[in-house]
Design a protein around this motif. Structure first.
Motif, PDB file in Angstrom:
ATOM      1  N   PRO A  61      -1.557   2.110  -4.702  1.00  0.00           N
ATOM      2  CA  PRO A  61      -3.131   2.319  -4.426  1.00  0.00           C
ATOM      3  C   PRO A  61      -4.303   1.063  -4.565  1.00  0.00           C
ATOM      4  CG  PRO A  61      -2.533   3.641  -6.210  1.00  0.00           C
ATOM      5  CD  PRO A  61      -1.248   2.898  -5.778  1.00  0.00           C
ATOM      6  N   ARG A  62      -3.969   0.402  -5.727  1.00  0.00           N
ATOM      7  CA  ARG A  62      -5.097  -0.738  -5.984  1.00  0.00           C
ATOM      8  C   ARG A  62      -4.623  -1.858  -4.962  1.00  0.00           C
ATOM      9  NH1 ARG A  62      -9.479  -0.570  -8.563  1.00  0.00           N
ATOM     10  NH2 ARG A  62      -8.902  -0.379 -10.607  1.00  0.00           N
ATOM     11  N   GLU A  63      -3.668  -2.091  -4.763  1.00  0.00           N
ATOM     12  CA  GLU A  63      -3.188  -3.281  -3.707  1.00  0.00           C
ATOM     13  C   GLU A  63      -3.536  -2.704  -2.328  1.00  0.00           C
ATOM     14  OE1 GLU A  63      -0.486  -3.644  -7.230  1.00  0.00           O
ATOM     15  OE2 GLU A  63      -1.302  -2.098  -6.232  1.00  0.00           O
ATOM     16  N   TRP A  64      -3.397  -1.625  -2.275  1.00  0.00           N
ATOM     17  CA  TRP A  64      -3.818  -0.817  -0.951  1.00  0.00           C
ATOM     18  C   TRP A  64      -5.442  -0.899  -0.461  1.00  0.00           C
ATOM     19  CZ3 TRP A  64      -1.191   4.387   0.798  1.00  0.00           C
ATOM     20  CH2 TRP A  64      -1.682   4.843   2.236  1.00  0.00           C
ATOM     21  N   LEU A 100      -1.721   1.810   7.021  1.00  0.00           N
ATOM     22  CA  LEU A 100      -2.740   1.617   5.929  1.00  0.00           C
ATOM     23  C   LEU A 100      -3.912   2.329   6.322  1.00  0.00           C
ATOM     24  CD1 LEU A 100      -2.121  -2.160   5.355  1.00  0.00           C
ATOM     25  CD2 LEU A 100      -1.457  -0.221   3.876  1.00  0.00           C
ATOM     26  N   PHE A 101      -4.083   3.098   7.359  1.00  0.00           N
ATOM     27  CA  PHE A 101      -4.891   3.851   7.752  1.00  0.00           C
ATOM     28  C   PHE A 101      -4.363   4.882   8.839  1.00  0.00           C
ATOM     29  CE2 PHE A 101      -8.566   5.572  10.506  1.00  0.00           C
ATOM     30  CZ  PHE A 101      -9.610   5.849   9.771  1.00  0.00           C
ATOM     31  N   ILE A 102      -4.552   6.095   8.471  1.00  0.00           N
ATOM     32  CA  ILE A 102      -3.927   7.086   9.267  1.00  0.00           C
ATOM     33  C   ILE A 102      -4.749   8.363   9.512  1.00  0.00           C
ATOM     34  CG2 ILE A 102      -1.535   6.543   8.290  1.00  0.00           C
ATOM     35  CD1 ILE A 102      -1.918   9.018   6.412  1.00  0.00           C
ATOM     36  N   GLY A 148       0.777  -1.187  -0.099  1.00  0.00           N
ATOM     37  CA  GLY A 148       0.074  -0.110  -0.033  1.00  0.00           C
ATOM     38  C   GLY A 148       0.834   1.203  -0.001  1.00  0.00           C
ATOM     39  N   GLU A 149       1.055   1.788   1.176  1.00  0.00           N
ATOM     40  CA  GLU A 149       1.857   3.007   1.292  1.00  0.00           C
ATOM     41  C   GLU A 149       3.420   2.495   0.950  1.00  0.00           C
ATOM     42  OE1 GLU A 149       2.771   6.527   4.494  1.00  0.00           O
ATOM     43  OE2 GLU A 149       2.935   4.296   5.107  1.00  0.00           O
ATOM     44  N   THR A 150       3.750   1.494   1.369  1.00  0.00           N
ATOM     45  CA  THR A 150       4.915   0.796   1.050  1.00  0.00           C
ATOM     46  C   THR A 150       4.670  -0.780   0.485  1.00  0.00           C
ATOM     47  OG1 THR A 150       5.247  -0.274   3.156  1.00  0.00           O
ATOM     48  CG2 THR A 150       6.075   1.910   3.031  1.00  0.00           C
ATOM     49  N   PRO A 195      -4.408   2.052  14.205  1.00  0.00           N
ATOM     50  CA  PRO A 195      -3.492   2.559  13.425  1.00  0.00           C
ATOM     51  C   PRO A 195      -2.045   2.945  13.701  1.00  0.00           C
ATOM     52  CG  PRO A 195      -5.083   4.469  13.847  1.00  0.00           C
ATOM     53  CD  PRO A 195      -5.281   2.953  14.619  1.00  0.00           C
ATOM     54  N   GLY A 196      -1.186   3.489  12.575  1.00  0.00           N
ATOM     55  CA  GLY A 196       0.259   3.900  12.771  1.00  0.00           C
ATOM     56  C   GLY A 196       0.136   5.299  13.497  1.00  0.00           C
ATOM     57  N   HIS A 197      -0.878   6.066  13.003  1.00  0.00           N
ATOM     58  CA  HIS A 197      -0.782   7.203  13.410  1.00  0.00           C
ATOM     59  C   HIS A 197      -2.480   7.772  13.789  1.00  0.00           C
ATOM     60  CE1 HIS A 197       2.970   8.414  11.961  1.00  0.00           C
ATOM     61  NE2 HIS A 197       2.808   7.706  10.788  1.00  0.00           N
ATOM     62  N   GLY A 198      -2.595   8.408  14.923  1.00  0.00           N
ATOM     63  CA  GLY A 198      -4.043   8.605  15.434  1.00  0.00           C
ATOM     64  C   GLY A 198      -4.795   7.859  16.288  1.00  0.00           C
TER      65      GLY A 198
END
Length: 376
Positions: free
Chosen positions: A164-167, A146-148, A125-127, A184-187
């Motif tokens: 983005p498609r794989e995400w 993957l969710f922030i 996704g992002e990576t 999530p990793g942030h928030g």
């Protein structure tokens, strides 16, 4: 089990906070992905283990993650430049030493810690090295970035390829697990199966829409410009508080989709083998009557109408973009002209104020600061 070990500057405070929850030793740390704000806290836990005579924690990550660290070392100076620019931190030092994982995996890995079974699953996704950690007994899902709580970071203009498609597909696989807690990793955490499902599904729908629309332009033989100004993110999704373009933004995702499926060329014959920027700027400035002549239309574009600025938001944004082109051309044509530099700085400051995303504000803010140095 600890998912992500934090950024270096936060590692001690994260350790201190977690020690308010438990005094048990850290058995395993999982890197959700290789971004440096997630992987620089292991040393604090290892020092504690050594001091107390405990075995050192084992660090687990996807097999692609060490390759990311290798690339970060190879491009350390470049990463230092772009991250200083992106975040507006002029003295940021990009690291060249990393805590590599002790164990890696490919598709999935089952891990038992403290009598609890964790499923680690690779996603893109992002990576390309993301790990989703699933604690089925507690219905807890740790999803990394993957969710922030923002529009997905799938288009960063200064970073490597996103997926983005794989995400979107990863988010739908996460929904199928039926989690009740999303970390999530942030928030903040998302609590409640319905809320988790909606947040993940909306994010997937946004990504799929941007990919589908961009591919439609490409398949019709359009240019990148057609995609940038023709792809429209669904308004009901952009209204979601967890999809606002505060870090990345949909326009940049469109560019990333184009690069992923179509390469770097934008479809404009002139940009395939372009003239040097300064040569083009000098030619256009001469046509406009000199660099000052190129500046005047830009000043008019950024100035409000004398009777009040009654332009639409879209018109104001277009005017700012045009002013940005003209300011850059004037500066390239006359880089030693303090007046041109001041004008370029003002235009980019106006673009900072009009921008919502960290990505855009970072680049425009950097240009404004560069102009301020040139104007003295």
């Amino acid at each position: 089990m600890l998912v992500d070990t934090a950024a270096e500057f936060m590692a001690a405070s994260v350790h201190q906070e977690l020690r308010r929850w438990t005094s048990e030793r850290l058995h395993t740390a999982v890197y959700s992905h290789g971004h440096i704000d997630h992987v620089f806290g292991a040393a604090v836990w290892e020092a504690e283990s050594a001091e107390r005579g405990w075995p050192a924690p084992e660090v687990i990550a996807h097999e692609a993650l060490p390759l990311r660290f290798d690339r970060y070392i190879l491009t350390a100076r470049y990463n230092q430049v772009i991250n200083r620019r992106q975040f507006g931190v002029p003295h940021l030092r990009w690291p060249v030493e990393y805590r590599y994982p002790d164990r890696t995996y490919s598709g999935e890995l089952d891990v038992v810690v403290g009598g609890l079974s964790f499923l680690l699953r690779h996603e893109k996704g992002e990576t390309d090295d993301h790990t989703v950690t699933w604690l089925a007994d507690k219905r807890v899902l740790c999803c990394g970035d993957l969710f922030i709580w923002a529009s997905p970071n799938a288009g960063n203009p200064q970073k490597v390829q996103r997926y983005p498609r794989e995400w979107a597909a990863a988010l739908r696989r996460m929904i199928a697990l039926e989690p009740e807690y999303l970390l999530p990793g942030h928030g903040l955490p998302v609590i409640g199966a319905d809320r988790v499902r909606r947040a993940l599904n909306d994010t997937a729908d946004l990504l799929d829409s941007l990919v589908d629309q961009t591919l439609a332009v490409m398949n019709e033989g359009g240019r990148l410009d057609d995609a940038i100004f023709g792809v429209v993110p669904p308004a009901h999704l952009m209204d979601r508080p967890y999809l606002r373009p505060v870090y990345d933004e949909p326009e940049f995702i469109v560019r990333n989709v184009w690069r992923l499926y179509g390469g770097w060329w934008d479809g404009n014959p002139a940009s395939l083998k372009p003239a040097p920027e300064q040569a083009l700027a000098a030619e256009l400035a001469e046509l406009a009557g000199g660099s000052a002549g190129a500046r005047r239309p830009g000043q008019e574009l950024t100035a409000p109408d004398e009777a009040g600025d009654d332009r639409t938001e879209a018109d104001r944004e277009t005017a700012l973009r045009l002013a940005g082109h003209l300011a850059e051309l004037a500066w390239l044509a006359a880089p030693d002209d303090p007046g041109i530099a001041r004008f370029r700085g003002l235009v980019n400051l106006a673009r900072v104020q009009a921008s919502t995303s960290t990505m855009a504000r970072g680049v425009f803010g950097w240009a404004a600061r560069e102009s301020a140095l040139d104007s003295t």
